[in-house]
Design an enzyme around this catalytic site. Structure first.
Site, PDB file in Angstrom:
ATOM      1  N   HIS A   1      -6.870  -1.226  -0.191  1.00  0.00           N
ATOM      2  CA  HIS A   1      -5.455  -1.536  -0.011  1.00  0.00           C
ATOM      3  C   HIS A   1      -4.907  -0.559   1.037  1.00  0.00           C
ATOM      4  O   HIS A   1      -5.415   0.557   1.167  1.00  0.00           O
ATOM      5  CB  HIS A   1      -4.641  -1.315  -1.295  1.00  0.00           C
TER       6      HIS A   1
ATOM      7  N   ASP B   1      -4.099   2.779  -0.387  1.00  0.00           N
ATOM      8  CA  ASP B   1      -5.239   3.589  -0.842  1.00  0.00           C
ATOM      9  C   ASP B   1      -5.637   4.589   0.226  1.00  0.00           C
ATOM     10  O   ASP B   1      -5.955   5.740  -0.077  1.00  0.00           O
ATOM     11  CB  ASP B   1      -6.473   2.716  -1.117  1.00  0.00           C
TER      12      ASP B   1
END
Length: 439
Positions: free
Chosen positions: A100, A103
């Site tokens: 993501h 992340d």
């Protein structure tokens, strides 16, 4: 800096090995149904659960304190996570990763600052990709954690939030393309509702379709050739998720004429939360030509939420790979370990034990599934069970040559033949035998 200095490269040692830091069934170069295990499985590391999960749960704080987080600034921490991630993947022989946007880089005070941070970390990731040859399976955006998404992202009642979500997706698509990502995933997160008392479901679904169409249009504009995937998810976190299961997602895509642009990313834990088996969801994708990729994990059937455990149930991995192989195998998709170590498994070595367990479970499932297909034990049984549609009145039904009047006349003259047993228990016994005995 090396973060796993006491652990070397994980090698295949075979099923007789007692070494916990060795593969018992995953032999990357072993050929199964015409392709190596490496190419059949296309394993991927989940950046979020592996690098950023700290062991928090609704009843307790973090239990995991990783050595790569022992730096002061958020950006330095993000850079160290990149180095830890690629060291882990190198040693585990994992060829892909998934991420993501949030992340890989921390959110800044503004969207502009956040995007600059992403660019800075993506440059570090590209260096590691070049050094190791490890590739990006897919990217996505986190449009669910920040409080701005309290009412959803693409389905938010707030148009400015919709716009922000679109901007996030645009940037995530940009960096996924820059990293050579083979897919881009849409995970609904908070795309759902709690009560109809305050919800315009028609507008929310229309807006979600508008967002997806914008992504399709933007992909054409920038030349992104990756596969778009939607990941079905029921219940958690909202009571009514719009992307509940495969059938729901397919109906949505067809309604808005988006089905030619999207396939599905199926997660085992989401399947069981929807009241289905993992195999069922994969099967529904396969027969509809919509199987794109897999999030490899398992849930705890005694718990009612997304536990995201590493997959160790060989029965499930066998039936999953059976559907994947019947579909012709992965092309752009793969097996992403959307899995996290248990809260009490907080040492760095536990990451290796967990990935080894998951990779071995799917490798074993692959070999059993291949043997089932090669021996045609289930295929031939199913074909025989439906053989009445290969001739006579059954064939005429399939070919569209009869209607109600003709079928009524047939039934009046012939009645119906005696049914035969489905032999479920026999087939389950055969499946057990193959799981136990396949070499």
């Amino acid at each position: 800096m090396a973060y796993f200095e006491t652990i070397g490269k994980i090698e295949y040692e075979g099923p007789e090995s007692k070494n916990p830091l060795a593969f018992k069934y995953y032999n990357p170069e072993e050929v199964v149904m015409g392709k190596t295990m490496k190419d059949q499985c296309r394993f991927a590391m989940s950046y979020w659960h592996t690098l950023t999960a700290m062991g928090n749960d609704p009843f307790g704080s973090a239990t995991m304190f990783r050595p790569w987080d022992n730096v002061e600034s958020a950006m330095d921490k993000a850079k160290e996570r990149v180095h830890a991630a690629f060291e882990l993947m190198e040693k585990l022989q994992i060829p892909f990763f998934c991420f993501h946007d949030r992340d890989v880089a921390p959110e800044g005070e503004s969207l502009e600052e956040t995007n600059k941070r992403l660019d800075e970390i993506v440059a570090v990731i590209k260096e590691e990709m070049k050094r190791t040859g490890i590739k990006c399976l897919w990217g996505t955006t986190n449009a669910f954690s920040n409080p701005r998404f309290v009412h959803g992202a693409g389905t938010s009642c707030n148009a400015t939030v919709f716009a922000y979500a679109a901007a996030q997706i645009k940037k995530a698509m940009d960096i996924t393309m820059e990293l050579g990502g083979e897919n881009y995933v849409f995970w609904g997160g908070r795309e759902g509702y709690e009560t109809l008392l305050n919800t315009d479901t028609g507008l929310e679904l229309d807006n979600l379709a508008r967002l997806l169409q914008m992504a399709v249009d933007y992909a054409k504009e920038i030349g992104f050739e990756g596969q778009f995937l939607i990941e079905p998810k029921p219940k958690e976190p909202t009571k009514h998720q719009y992307d509940f299961d495969t059938a729901t997602v397919l109906a949505f895509l067809r309604k808005y004429n988006l089905d030619k642009h999207f396939k599905l990313n199926i997660e085992a834990n989401h399947a069981t939360l929807a009241g289905h088996t993992f195999q069922h969801e994969l099967n529904q994708c396969r027969i509809n030509g919509a199987l794109g990729s897999v999030d490899a994990n398992q849930g705890d059937m005694l718990l009612g939420w997304d536990t995201d455990q590493f997959p160790t149930n060989v029965y499930d991995t066998t039936l999953a790979m059976y559907e994947v192989l019947l579909d012709g195998g992965f092309t752009k998709g793969g097996l992403n370990f959307d899995s996290k170590v248990r809260r009490a498994s907080f040492e760095e070595s536990d990451l290796f034990y967990s990935y080894i367990a998951g990779m071995d479970a799917f490798a074993r499932g692959l070999k059993v599934a291949a043997k089932l297909i090669e021996d045609r034990v289930l295929i031939d049984f199913v074909n025989e069970r439906y053989s009445s549609y290969q001739e006579g009145i059954g064939k005429e039904i399939i070919e569209g040559k009869v209607g109600f009047k003709e079928l009524e006349a047939y039934a009046l003259e012939y009645g119906h033949t005696k049914n035969t047993s489905g032999r479920q228990e026999l087939l389950e016994s055969i499946l057990n035998q193959y799981i136990i005995e396949t070499k």
